[in-house]
Write an enzyme that holds these catalytic residues in place. Structure first.
Site, PDB file in Angstrom:
ATOM      1  CE  LYS A 102      -4.175  -2.238   0.367  1.00 30.88           C
ATOM      2  NZ  LYS A 102      -5.118  -1.831  -0.768  1.00 30.88           N
ATOM      3  CD  GLU A 124      -9.862   3.932   0.684  1.00 24.51           C
ATOM      4  OE1 GLU A 124      -9.978   5.401   0.459  1.00 24.51           O
ATOM      5  OE2 GLU A 124      -9.244   3.136   0.259  1.00 24.51           O
ATOM      6  CB  SER A 390      -0.202  -8.170  -1.282  1.00 24.48           C
ATOM      7  OG  SER A 390      -1.049  -8.932  -0.368  1.00 24.48           O
TER       8      SER A 390
HETATM    9  C1  LIG Z   1      -1.701  -6.933   2.257  1.00 28.55           C
HETATM   10  C2  LIG Z   1      -2.841  -6.846   1.710  1.00 28.55           C
HETATM   11  N1  LIG Z   1      -2.962  -7.284   0.431  1.00 28.55           N
HETATM   12  C3  LIG Z   1      -4.037  -6.905  -0.657  1.00 28.55           C
HETATM   13  C4  LIG Z   1      -4.997  -6.080  -0.187  1.00 28.55           C
HETATM   14  C5  LIG Z   1      -6.141  -5.966  -1.291  1.00 28.55           C
HETATM   15  O1  LIG Z   1      -5.986  -4.718  -1.903  1.00 28.55           O
HETATM   16  P1  LIG Z   1      -5.709  -4.646  -3.550  1.00 28.55           P
HETATM   17  O2  LIG Z   1      -6.430  -5.735  -4.203  1.00 28.55           O
HETATM   18  O3  LIG Z   1      -6.045  -3.228  -3.599  1.00 28.55           O
HETATM   19  O4  LIG Z   1      -4.079  -4.889  -3.426  1.00 28.55           O
HETATM   20  C6  LIG Z   1      -4.903  -5.440   1.014  1.00 28.55           C
HETATM   21  C7  LIG Z   1      -5.841  -4.384   1.334  1.00 28.55           C
HETATM   22  O5  LIG Z   1      -5.873  -3.789   2.653  1.00 28.55           O
HETATM   23  C8  LIG Z   1      -3.808  -5.471   2.105  1.00 28.55           C
HETATM   24  O6  LIG Z   1      -3.569  -5.270   3.072  1.00 28.55           O
END
Ligand SMILES: Cc1ncc(COP(=O)(O)O)c(C=O)c1O
Lengths: 497, 215
Positions: A102, A124, A390
């Site tokens: 993020k 948000e 992620s």
């Molecule tokens: C670690 C992590 N992965 C994925 C996401 C999902 O968001 P996005 O689909 O925008 O990557 C989030 C959202 O809070 C997250 O914290």
């Protein structure tokens, strides 16, 4: 009715349909007129900033020196054996400062906000990761920050609330609607409608009105650009597939962006099927219908009447009834495929990655890990696959504990009982007879305080377990969103925020 | 004129009063077809113009053709869709105009001259001047010279009647705006009065109407 002083290009069209940021039939700028000028201003400013090397250099320098990029591409050692083979490379966004992808987006957007002369930031957050990343970027630049967060998520992700507040952000719990991510976005949009003159809204994913889906993708494409260079350097060829979880879709778009033109690289997005497609879920691709929501035309979980449905996923970051328009487009054109993973499968994958690789992923990320067997089955055991890790799992340890490892609770409980017994014995020996005390988070509660604590926390040890409060424990079935009450903020706490 | 709201689960341009009203309406089973039946019922008994107010998703989801046909059949006169700027309006505006329905565009305090022209070009019936930079129900200073100046500019740019709304609550507000627009919209205040019962609602309407008359 005075037109707000408008920086530049007032006579530029700024929004004939071909410039509305549409991905095939998806995307657009479906916002109230009050916001349209700000959205147009962003749509003009963004490409200029992104083409300006001073802006890009500053963004890259911060990612390098502060966020800790480039993140490694780690080849999994023992995971392949557990998922049917393949060479699996983990793109380590979990190692970024603040623990998820993020922050890549937040640094870029706050830089842009400064360039536009905005003096206040709103955001948000669902899981709290985007809120923490925004609060971090604001602390870094010394800007005031307000984060809207569904009350439901405030209690699910209490630790991230503490982090945001520690970073100097104001956290406003949102109790309207389903009190989750979609309602936090509604609240942020309402704030923005009123504060648009001096405030920038940092949207946390590749969603919302144009230019956000495009801008957030570009700010996240560093993930894919790095991964592409790293894999070429490592094995001398492109991967057969790239895999990422999809909430709004930013970590996935960031990874995919570098590979979309490489037709031989298959793209797999993984969405949350929650309790299963018959139950509560967040499977927008599988079950969504085209709709207009949060400023964009995309796939949306909705009733036949066009009312939004509440999404459900064990991971707060995937708990969203929409999806970024570019994903809807990649889905419609068949360029990317989307798989579904349930709460239970994600929990199992969390443990799997922890045990095989020594990496505890966020529950969102665990959805991508859980999809690997299906990907390898399709591509064969020789396949080279990049998975986006992620984020890291620290924020989810309480959810994991209640669902996956209730034994920890028993352990804590026994230790607590032992400690109390020892203390009582010690006090009796010291002549302090009678007065019983309970230690909670390092604070000693006296008898009357203890009673209050027990009333609020619903049980003596401060934890509600599956089966507590008289619910029969159903073996082999995940308990319904049972959370330790000690981790939940009580109403009174919300009011105090 | 009656502005009949069709509830949406996620009304991002509305303040707490109308949000809560929409949530209550949905919880008690309100639907678009129900709203159209209500419009038809009002039309049978009263002459007043009826504007259907909502958000894009429930309307588009109903089917633009079907929506336009049934709205016209119910005797309503125009559509007001807060999250469909002129750039995206055609999906509903096209079928609606084919059925003789008006399209109410919105001009906000933040609207630039270029955008204002675009909104006006898409509007028919009347144009909605948003009085403040904010959501419905927010506090308004109806005597703000900047607001009056904005209304005058809008008047100069268009021959359409101008109706001003957002934050208008009482007869006094109406009086302060009367010389600057052709009509006022009262939403949140009427919803709040309605919750106190039909008598309170009737009284407020009567009092507001008093504000439109010359003293
Ligand atoms: C670690 C992590 N992965 C994925 C996401 C999902 O968001 P996005 O689909 O925008 O990557 C989030 C959202 O809070 C997250 O914290």
């Amino acid at each position: 009715m005075t037109a707000a002083p408008h920086s530049e290009d007032d006579n530029l069209p700024g929004g004939p349909p071909e410039l509305l940021g549409e991905f095939g039939e998806f995307g657009g700028r479906y916002v109230a007129e009050t916001l349209m000028p700000a959205v147009e201003e962003l749509a003009r400013a963004w490409p200029k900033a992104w083409a300006d090397y001073t802006f890009v250099d500053e963004y890259r320098a911060i990612l390098r020196d502060y966020v800790g990029r480039p993140t490694p591409l780690t080849e999994a050692r023992r995971l392949p054996e557990a998922v049917g083979g393949g060479r699996i490379f983990l793109k380590r966004e979990d190692l970024n400062h603040t623990g998820a992808h993020k922050i890549n987006n937040c640094i870029g957007q706050v830089l842009l906000a400064r360039r536009l002369g905005k003096t206040r930031i709103i955001a948000e957050t669902g899981a709290g990761q985007h809120g923490v990343a925004t609060a971090t970027a604001c602390a870094y630049f010394g800007m005031p920050c307000t984060v809207y967060m569904g009350a439901e998520d405030v209690s699910r992700q209490a630790l991230n609330v503490v982090r945001m507040r520690l970073l100097g952000a104001e956290v406003r719990p949102v109790t309207s609607g389903s009190a989750t991510l979609k309602d936090a976005i509604n609240a942020a949009l309402r704030d923005w409608v009123a504060s648009v003159a001096d405030t920038h809204y940092v949207i946390g994913s590749v969603m919302g009105p144009d230019p956000y889906p495009l801008m957030v993708r570009e700010l996240q494409r560093v993930i894919g650009d790095e991964a592409r260079a790293q894999i070429l350097d490592r094995i001398g060829r492109l991967p057969d597939a790239a895999v990422a979880c999809v909430g709004g879709g930013s970590n996935a778009m960031g990874l995919f962006a570098a590979f979309v033109p490489d037709a031989d690289v298959k793209l797999f997005g993984v969405e949350a099927t929650g309790e299963g497609l018959q139950g509560r879920h967040a499977a927008t691709m599988a079950k969504g219908r085209i709709g207009v929501f949060h400023g964009m035309r995309s796939l949306v979980l909705q009733t036949d009447d066009g009312q939004l449905l509440e999404a459900h996923s064990i991971s707060a970051g995937l708990d969203y009834p929409g999806i970024g328009p570019e994903h809807a487009h990649l889905h419609a054109t068949g360029r990317a495929r989307y798989l579904g993973i349930s709460d239970r499968e994600a929990l199992a994958a969390t443990e799997l990655l922890a045990r095989t690789e020594g990496i505890i992923p966020a529950l969102e990320t665990a959805h991508a890990i859980a999809a690997l067997p299906a990907v390898i089955r399709e591509l064969g055991p020789e396949a080279v696959v990049i998975v986006n890790v992620s984020g890291r799992g620290d924020k989810d340890m309480h959810t994991v504990m209640t669902h996956l490892d209730p034994a920890t609770l028993t352990l804590i409980e026994e230790a607590e009982r032992g400690r109390k017994a020892a203390r009582a014995a010690h006090q009796a020996a010291a002549g302090h007879g009678g007065e019983e005390a309970l230690i909670v988070d390092g604070h000693e509660l006296r008898a009357e305080g203890k009673e209050e604590h027990e009333r609020r926390s619903g049980s003596r040890d401060g934890c509600v377990r599956p089966g507590a409060r008289g619910e029969p424990r159903r073996p082999g079935r995940l308990p319904d969103r049972v959370r330790p009450r000690s981790q939940r903020l009580a109403r009174a706490d919300l009011r105090r925020l | 004129m009656l502005e009949l709201g069709v509830p949406f689960s996620d009304p991002t341009a509305d303040g707490p009063t109308i949000q809560a009203a929409m949530t209550r309406a949905l919880a008690s089973g309100a639907t678009l077809s129900g709203a159209l039946a209500l419009a038809a019922e009002v039309r049978r008994r009263f002459e007043l113009p009826i504007v259907l107010f909502s958000y894009a998703n429930p309307l588009i989801s109903y089917g633009p053709e079907r929506l336009s046909r049934e709205t016209a059949e119910a005797g309503a006169d125009a559509l007001l869709v807060v999250d469909l700027p002129p750039e995206h309006a055609e999906v509903l505006r096209g079928p609606a105009s084919a059925r003789g329905l008006g399209w109410v565009g919105l001009v906000a305090p933040t609207t630039t001259p270029a955008r204002r022209a675009r909104v006006l070009a898409a509007s028919s019936g009347f144009v909605y001047a948003v009085s403040l930079t904010g959501v419905t129900g927010a506090p308004l200073d109806p005597s703000d010279p900047a607001l009056h100046a904005g209304l005058a500019t809008l008047r100069g740019a268009s021959s359409l009647p101008i109706v001003v709304g957002f934050g208008v609550r009482k007869a006094e507000d109406v009086r302060a705006l009367a010389g600057h627009a052709d009509g006022v919209v009262v939403g949140s205040a009427l919803v709040e009065a309605g919750q106190r019962g039909p008598a309170a609602l009737g009284e407020l309407v009567k009092s507001l109407r008093g504000g439109t008359l010359r003293a």
